[in-house]
Design a protein around this motif. Structure first.
Motif, PDB file in Angstrom:
ATOM      1  N   GLU A  66       0.820  -1.206   0.000  1.00 15.78           N
ATOM      2  CA  GLU A  66       0.000   0.000   0.000  1.00 15.78           C
ATOM      3  C   GLU A  66       0.855   1.258   0.000  1.00 15.78           C
ATOM      4  O   GLU A  66       0.605   2.184  -0.778  1.00 15.78           O
ATOM      5  N   ILE A  67       1.866   1.306   0.856  1.00 27.05           N
ATOM      6  CA  ILE A  67       2.725   2.486   0.906  1.00 27.05           C
ATOM      7  C   ILE A  67       3.534   2.621  -0.382  1.00 27.05           C
ATOM      8  O   ILE A  67       3.688   3.719  -0.922  1.00 27.05           O
ATOM      9  N   PHE A  68       4.042   1.495  -0.888  1.00 24.28           N
ATOM     10  CA  PHE A  68       4.812   1.560  -2.132  1.00 24.28           C
ATOM     11  C   PHE A  68       3.939   2.094  -3.270  1.00 24.28           C
ATOM     12  O   PHE A  68       4.389   2.932  -4.064  1.00 24.28           O
ATOM     13  N   LYS A  69       2.699   1.621  -3.340  1.00 20.60           N
ATOM     14  CA  LYS A  69       1.783   2.077  -4.379  1.00 20.60           C
ATOM     15  C   LYS A  69       1.552   3.582  -4.287  1.00 20.60           C
ATOM     16  O   LYS A  69       1.539   4.290  -5.299  1.00 20.60           O
ATOM     17  N   MET A  70       1.386   4.099  -3.058  1.00 18.35           N
ATOM     18  CA  MET A  70       1.165   5.529  -2.877  1.00 18.35           C
ATOM     19  C   MET A  70       2.389   6.345  -3.262  1.00 18.35           C
ATOM     20  O   MET A  70       2.286   7.388  -3.902  1.00 18.35           O
ATOM     21  N   ILE A  71       3.554   5.878  -2.861  1.00 18.55           N
ATOM     22  CA  ILE A  71       4.791   6.592  -3.210  1.00 18.55           C
ATOM     23  C   ILE A  71       5.006   6.567  -4.712  1.00 18.55           C
ATOM     24  O   ILE A  71       5.404   7.572  -5.322  1.00 18.55           O
ATOM     25  N   GLN A  72       4.728   5.439  -5.341  1.00 19.72           N
ATOM     26  CA  GLN A  72       4.869   5.315  -6.791  1.00 19.72           C
ATOM     27  C   GLN A  72       3.930   6.283  -7.517  1.00 19.72           C
ATOM     28  O   GLN A  72       4.328   6.952  -8.484  1.00 19.72           O
ATOM     29  N   LEU A  73       2.691   6.360  -7.045  1.00 14.89           N
ATOM     30  CA  LEU A  73       1.732   7.299  -7.624  1.00 14.89           C
ATOM     31  C   LEU A  73       2.212   8.736  -7.457  1.00 14.89           C
ATOM     32  O   LEU A  73       2.174   9.532  -8.395  1.00 14.89           O
ATOM     33  N   GLY A  74       2.677   9.065  -6.255  1.00 17.52           N
ATOM     34  CA  GLY A  74       3.165  10.417  -5.997  1.00 17.52           C
ATOM     35  C   GLY A  74       4.404  10.767  -6.798  1.00 17.52           C
ATOM     36  O   GLY A  74       4.570  11.898  -7.260  1.00 17.52           O
ATOM     37  N   TYR A  75       5.277   9.775  -6.971  1.00 20.34           N
ATOM     38  CA  TYR A  75       6.498   9.984  -7.765  1.00 20.34           C
ATOM     39  C   TYR A  75       6.142  10.278  -9.224  1.00 20.34           C
ATOM     40  O   TYR A  75       6.716  11.199  -9.845  1.00 20.34           O
ATOM     41  N   HIS A  76       5.184   9.524  -9.759  1.00 21.95           N
ATOM     42  CA  HIS A  76       4.739   9.760 -11.141  1.00 21.95           C
ATOM     43  C   HIS A  76       4.144  11.163 -11.277  1.00 21.95           C
ATOM     44  O   HIS A  76       4.451  11.886 -12.241  1.00 21.95           O
ATOM     45  N   ALA A  77       3.314  11.561 -10.315  1.00 20.49           N
ATOM     46  CA  ALA A  77       2.712  12.901 -10.356  1.00 20.49           C
ATOM     47  C   ALA A  77       3.773  13.980 -10.228  1.00 20.49           C
ATOM     48  O   ALA A  77       3.670  15.049 -10.845  1.00 20.49           O
ATOM     49  N   THR A  78       4.802  13.716  -9.436  1.00 21.20           N
ATOM     50  CA  THR A  78       5.894  14.676  -9.273  1.00 21.20           C
ATOM     51  C   THR A  78       6.600  14.924 -10.603  1.00 21.20           C
ATOM     52  O   THR A  78       6.883  16.074 -10.973  1.00 21.20           O
ATOM     53  N   LEU A  79       6.874  13.848 -11.330  1.00 22.86           N
ATOM     54  CA  LEU A  79       7.580  13.978 -12.607  1.00 22.86           C
ATOM     55  C   LEU A  79       6.701  14.619 -13.674  1.00 22.86           C
ATOM     56  O   LEU A  79       7.144  15.519 -14.398  1.00 22.86           O
ATOM     57  N   THR A  80       5.457  14.160 -13.798  1.00 20.37           N
ATOM     58  CA  THR A  80       4.587  14.647 -14.874  1.00 20.37           C
ATOM     59  C   THR A  80       4.104  16.074 -14.642  1.00 20.37           C
ATOM     60  O   THR A  80       3.732  16.751 -15.596  1.00 20.37           O
ATOM     61  N   SER A  81       4.106  16.525 -13.406  1.00 21.42           N
ATOM     62  CA  SER A  81       3.665  17.897 -13.118  1.00 21.42           C
ATOM     63  C   SER A  81       4.828  18.881 -13.095  1.00 21.42           C
ATOM     64  O   SER A  81       4.639  20.054 -12.743  1.00 21.42           O
ATOM     65  N   ASN A  82       6.009  18.412 -13.463  1.00 21.41           N
ATOM     66  CA  ASN A  82       7.208  19.256 -13.410  1.00 21.41           C
ATOM     67  C   ASN A  82       7.431  19.770 -11.991  1.00 21.41           C
ATOM     68  O   ASN A  82       7.797  20.919 -11.776  1.00 21.41           O
ATOM     69  N   GLN A  83       7.175  18.904 -11.035  1.00 18.72           N
ATOM     70  CA  GLN A  83       7.413  19.128  -9.614  1.00 18.72           C
ATOM     71  C   GLN A  83       6.488  20.175  -8.986  1.00 18.72           C
ATOM     72  O   GLN A  83       6.770  20.686  -7.906  1.00 18.72           O
ATOM     73  N   LYS A  84       5.386  20.487  -9.669  1.00 19.21           N
ATOM     74  CA  LYS A  84       4.401  21.343  -9.001  1.00 19.21           C
ATOM     75  C   LYS A  84       3.853  20.606  -7.779  1.00 19.21           C
ATOM     76  O   LYS A  84       3.715  21.179  -6.701  1.00 19.21           O
ATOM     77  N   MET A  85       3.492  19.344  -7.987  1.00 12.47           N
ATOM     78  CA  MET A  85       3.231  18.464  -6.856  1.00 12.47           C
ATOM     79  C   MET A  85       4.485  17.635  -6.648  1.00 12.47           C
ATOM     80  O   MET A  85       4.913  16.933  -7.566  1.00 12.47           O
ATOM     81  N   ASN A  86       5.099  17.768  -5.477  1.00 10.05           N
ATOM     82  CA  ASN A  86       6.385  17.106  -5.247  1.00 10.05           C
ATOM     83  C   ASN A  86       6.339  16.383  -3.902  1.00 10.05           C
ATOM     84  O   ASN A  86       6.298  17.019  -2.845  1.00 10.05           O
ATOM     85  N   ILE A  87       6.338  15.045  -3.920  1.00  3.57           N
ATOM     86  CA  ILE A  87       6.260  14.292  -2.677  1.00  3.57           C
ATOM     87  C   ILE A  87       7.555  14.363  -1.870  1.00  3.57           C
ATOM     88  O   ILE A  87       7.603  13.886  -0.734  1.00  3.57           O
ATOM     89  N   LEU A  88       8.596  14.989  -2.425  1.00  4.20           N
ATOM     90  CA  LEU A  88       9.862  15.151  -1.700  1.00  4.20           C
ATOM     91  C   LEU A  88       9.978  16.540  -1.072  1.00  4.20           C
ATOM     92  O   LEU A  88      11.059  16.968  -0.689  1.00  4.20           O
ATOM     93  N   ILE A  89       8.852  17.231  -0.944  1.00  2.00           N
ATOM     94  CA  ILE A  89       8.817  18.592  -0.419  1.00  2.00           C
ATOM     95  C   ILE A  89       9.070  18.639   1.090  1.00  2.00           C
ATOM     96  O   ILE A  89       9.238  19.711   1.679  1.00  2.00           O
ATOM     97  N   GLY A  90       9.142  17.469   1.733  1.00  4.72           N
ATOM     98  CA  GLY A  90       9.246  17.373   3.185  1.00  4.72           C
ATOM     99  C   GLY A  90      10.243  18.308   3.852  1.00  4.72           C
ATOM    100  O   GLY A  90       9.898  18.991   4.826  1.00  4.72           O
ATOM    101  N   PRO A  91      11.495  18.383   3.380  1.00  5.96           N
ATOM    102  CA  PRO A  91      12.461  19.269   4.037  1.00  5.96           C
ATOM    103  C   PRO A  91      12.042  20.746   4.024  1.00  5.96           C
ATOM    104  O   PRO A  91      12.284  21.461   5.005  1.00  5.96           O
ATOM    105  N   LEU A  92      11.406  21.181   2.959  1.00  5.63           N
ATOM    106  CA  LEU A  92      10.931  22.569   2.902  1.00  5.63           C
ATOM    107  C   LEU A  92       9.747  22.778   3.836  1.00  5.63           C
ATOM    108  O   LEU A  92       9.653  23.811   4.507  1.00  5.63           O
ATOM    109  N   VAL A  93       8.843  21.802   3.879  1.00  3.05           N
ATOM    110  CA  VAL A  93       7.682  21.901   4.769  1.00  3.05           C
ATOM    111  C   VAL A  93       8.133  22.034   6.219  1.00  3.05           C
ATOM    112  O   VAL A  93       7.633  22.882   6.975  1.00  3.05           O
ATOM    113  N   LYS A  94       9.085  21.215   6.620  1.00  5.97           N
ATOM    114  CA  LYS A  94       9.548  21.249   8.004  1.00  5.97           C
ATOM    115  C   LYS A  94      10.414  22.468   8.289  1.00  5.97           C
ATOM    116  O   LYS A  94      10.531  22.906   9.444  1.00  5.97           O
ATOM    117  N   LEU A  95      11.005  23.048   7.261  1.00  5.94           N
ATOM    118  CA  LEU A  95      11.806  24.260   7.439  1.00  5.94           C
ATOM    119  C   LEU A  95      10.910  25.465   7.710  1.00  5.94           C
ATOM    120  O   LEU A  95      11.170  26.258   8.625  1.00  5.94           O
TER     121      LEU A  95
END
Length: 309
Positions: A66-95
């Motif tokens: 389940e988690i792998f599927k969600m990360i895979q979906l988010g990774y695909h959206a990250t690439l196809t949206s030119n990082q507008k949606m970026n699942i790796l945004i975590g460090p900025l969010v916490k900053l």
């Protein structure tokens, strides 16, 4: 119609269903919600997701399907949206910590370093083994832009499979419906929040049946410093909140997770361009409230404007 209110995932979840044994069904749904919370939370150091983040720059982590599927979906959206949606945004969010009491504008050096940790090229996924590897220390996956939509879709399927004929699932503003609104036997009415005034009447009302409605806006989480508003929709390429003419984005689609993705994507750029894009996509409708108070929408959406700003 049986109702239940659940406090979880940092929001208030409201479930309403029409079923001959609603208590059992709603109890199972609540159990699912608390299980998902333990798995996907980016704020719980013991969640399954944070286990991946703690191993950043150290080693790959084997995840559940389940988690792998969600990360895979988010990774695909990250690439196809030119990082507008970026699942790796975590460090900025916490900053920035927007939405928390200690929110602040970070210094430029810290922002620029955090940007280097959001590059999707540094995320490795092994579908054969369900392994996830963040190759640089300090990287973090944040699925906050996806999970509520995923959960809502899963609950809709669960309810339908267990004989629910009518219902509404509200994950703190992320709404998905089942069947018709009983006893009226009409479509559901879902209001679009006024992004400029809290707890006011909705700006417009949408007619919804077996669909999801998701709204994201600059009013949700923000702070003001030196007369400047800093909201929670961060651009992983600049490191700062998105700056454009958009106050809020509402997306209507059959699947809530698609709504989540498109509300994020359409929070970037300009309102008119985003509406033009949505008009070309089957199954995705949108309403954008601009910062000047104007409301623009796709051509096929069923909407009643109720109030003018």
């Amino acid at each position: 119609m049986k109702n239940v209110i659940i406090n979880a995932m940092g929001t208030v979840i409201r479930l309403s269903i029409n079923h001959n044994q609603p208590d059992s069904i709603l109890s199972q749904a609540e159990s699912k919600i608390h299980t998902w919370e333990k798995q996907f939370s980016a704020n719980d150091e013991h969640s399954d997701l944070m286990k991946i983040n703690r191993m950043a720059g150290i080693r790959p982590v084997v995840t559940s399907d389940e988690i792998f599927k969600m990360i895979q979906l988010g990774y695909h959206a990250t690439l196809t949206s030119n990082q507008k949606m970026n699942i790796l945004i975590g460090p900025l969010v916490k900053l920035w910590k927007i939405g928390f009491e200690d929110a602040k504008k970070p210094n430029e050096q810290d922002i620029q370093y955090a940007i280097t940790l959001t590059n999707p090229e540094n995320l490795e996924l092994n579908e054969a083994t369900n392994e996830v590897y963040l190759t640089k220390k300090g990287m973090e996956i944040d699925l906050g832009a996806l999970v509520k939509g995923y959960f809502a879709d899963q609950l809709q399927t669960f309810f339908i499979n267990h004989g629910v004929t009518s219902g509404i699932i509200d994950f703190g503003g992320n709404v998905i419906t089942i069947g018709e609104n009983t006893p009226t036997s009409r479509s559901w009415k879902v209001g679009i929040r006024n992004p400029f005034y809290k707890n006011s009447n909705p700006l417009a009302v949408l007619d919804i049946q077996q669909q999801s409605v998701v709204t994201s806006g600059i009013y949700e989480r923000y702070f003001i410093k030196d007369h400047q508003l800093y909201h929670h929709i961060l651009d992983s390429k600049t490191g700062y909140p998105v700056n454009n003419d958009i106050a809020s984005v509402t997306i209507v689609s059959d699947h809530s997770v698609d709504c989540e993705i498109w509300t994020t994507i359409c929070s970037f750029g300009q309102a008119s361009q985003n509406i033009e894009l949505l008009n070309q996509i089957d199954g995705i409708e949108g309403v954008i409230v601009k910062r000047d108070g104007d409301i623009v929408s796709t051509s096929r959406i069923s909407m009643q404007k109720k109030y003018v700003i």
